[in-house]
Design a protein around this motif. Sequence first.
Motif, short mmCIF file in Angstrom:
data_model
loop_
_atom_site.label_atom_id
_atom_site.label_comp_id
_atom_site.label_asym_id
_atom_site.label_seq_id
_atom_site.Cartn_x
_atom_site.Cartn_y
_atom_site.Cartn_z
N LYS A 327 92.88 -104.48 5.50
CA LYS A 327 92.47 -104.39 6.89
C LYS A 327 92.06 -102.96 7.23
O LYS A 327 92.73 -102.01 6.84
N GLU A 348 89.44 -107.69 8.15
CA GLU A 348 90.72 -108.17 8.67
C GLU A 348 91.66 -108.52 7.51
O GLU A 348 92.60 -109.29 7.65
N GLY A 349 91.33 -108.02 6.33
CA GLY A 349 92.23 -108.20 5.20
C GLY A 349 91.86 -109.34 4.28
O GLY A 349 92.59 -109.64 3.34
N GLY A 350 90.72 -109.99 4.51
CA GLY A 350 90.38 -111.14 3.69
C GLY A 350 89.25 -110.87 2.72
O GLY A 350 88.96 -109.73 2.38
N GLU B 88 85.57 -115.38 9.10
CA GLU B 88 86.99 -115.06 8.98
C GLU B 88 87.65 -114.91 10.34
O GLU B 88 87.10 -114.33 11.26
N GLN B 89 88.87 -115.43 10.43
CA GLN B 89 89.69 -115.20 11.62
C GLN B 89 90.29 -113.82 11.56
O GLN B 89 90.39 -113.21 10.51
N GLU B 91 93.58 -111.37 11.65
CA GLU B 91 94.81 -111.57 10.88
C GLU B 91 95.84 -112.36 11.69
O GLU B 91 96.43 -113.31 11.18
#
Lengths: 397, 218
Positions: A327, A348-350, B88-89, B91
């Motif tokens: 993130k 967002e970390g994905g 993407e959502q 977190e």
Amino acid sequence: MTQIDPRSAMHLADAAVSVELETPDMTLNIGPQHPSTHGVLRLVAQVDGERVMSVDPVIGYMHRGYEKLAEVRTYAQTIALVNRIDWVSGFANEVPFVAAIEKLMDIEVPPRAQYIRLILTEMARISTHLVFASSYPLELGASTPLMHAMREREHVLELLESVTGGRFHPNFNRVGGIKPAAGGGSSMKKVSMDLPAGFLAATDEAMTRVLDIVDDVDRLATGNELIQARTVGVGVLPAAKALEYGVTGPNLRASGVKYDLRKVESILPYDDFEFEIPIGNNGDCFDRYVVRLEEIRQSASIIRQAIAKIPSGPLRAKVPRVLKVPKGEVYVRAENPKGEMGYYIVSEGGRIPYRVKIRSASFSNLSMLPWILAGQLVPDLVAILGSLDFVLGDVDR
Amino acid sequence: MTDSPSEAEVMESGEGTEGVSASDVSALAEELGALVGATAWSDNFGVIRLEVERDNWVAAAAKLRGRGLELFSWLSAIDWSREVEVGEQVESPDDLDERFEVLCRLSSVKNADAVHLVAVVPKDDAQLPSLVGEFAGAEWHEREAAEMFGIDFPGNPAVDKHLYLPDAFEGNPLLKSFPLLSREVKPWPGTVDVEDMPTTENVEAAQDASGETDGGDE
């Protein structure tokens, strides 16, 4: 048949000049399909006789929505998209994008991969500027440089292709380094992947020809009286205006601002080399042309130094097979042939970015068109457009 | 440059050389934050982010310009949204404060200094004063943000005119709630060619299976 008395003909001509010609405002539509607009740019100009009163640029014909597409693709898949932004220098578009991901993931790129990125970026710069060196004199009526410069550009593209497999869309950068080079054998055999045999020597030799061709263009066009008449003092862009509109790259440097991201904040090891940043004095079309020609010479010199110094070693850092980017947000910019190219990535970390903002040079460079074209003559409009050297894919994204 | 190796490492993470060191960046962030009266400031990988109130937006940009950050690099927005149609959502969507963030990047042409000026724009009152008076180049960037996100920029003379989109286009494509129409019509062929579009489960499964590799082809 009555003979025209030359004296009376002259008298008639004088009379015609002294008559007040009514030139009501007229709307002149230029483009979107017009050779001087370099693609699908449309200009709606209000002209009064030969004078352009105002211009309303219409863009968006090439808008492909890359910022939205990047939100539904993995990072690796997006690399294939970003090299299509400025398709004349595809390789140079990829580097800041992967560098941004590498920054977020804290990945150190091996030096050899950095050097290969740098060499190929500079080759992209040379091929872009050779397109300019060939097309700009053509727009001003000199067709000979086109043949010379385009031929040499093709050699540069062939070399690029021999490494990356693509003339325009290399898709060659990977997070952490570069892809196994095309000449390095099967990608299944991970032992012997490197540059194709003889590539560095061939590139070194190609630089000699590139320098020759720049000298040729110089001799054919730069000193030409007609070219000078069309460009010197035409389309002057003062530095303050350029900054206000976010104009970068050779267009900004032609206005006398010594600002080159390769020196200021480089993501590639440009500090290892000696090179000059050419700048102009007047910010006119002629300066923009001369600055680009000189940049070709500097790039050729950088490539030669890089070939002499290129370290050996791995081509790619160790990276997880599945890229999950921590993130955070990052902005990485690089000096593209057209100016500042940057990617603002919010993760967002994905595996998919939450937001990618693409800062492309030509978009900002073109946003000052209404300002610079107002009050110019119609033929100068062509000279000014050409001197800005934009690519519509880089404008529309 | 800083003496502390740890800070140098942070700055040089990933790629080669940086023009400024970490400690310089935070000092600069603090100085500029105080200058423009920022409500929050931070630096992310050398990117200084200054958050200002909406009323202060134009004045802050003017002050930064006076401080030497005179190159208007770009302006854009982020849609922080719980409702995500594609992609993407965030977190933790439940804790998310729904809002727009408008960012404007200004940089110096003398050195590597640069700032992201940020204003939070609520979704029920999506407007922000235009920067056109300060930077003429803001016009196109604001028009792009206006059509893509539905944010109004009072003061921008052409903000209602579409920049990229066809005149008759309705909707704001970069909103997270806006579907990707081509995928509604036809599933993305890349899905079969490459791999399943990632979900949290298959990412973790794949990572368990492969672990660290020396980076094969994607």
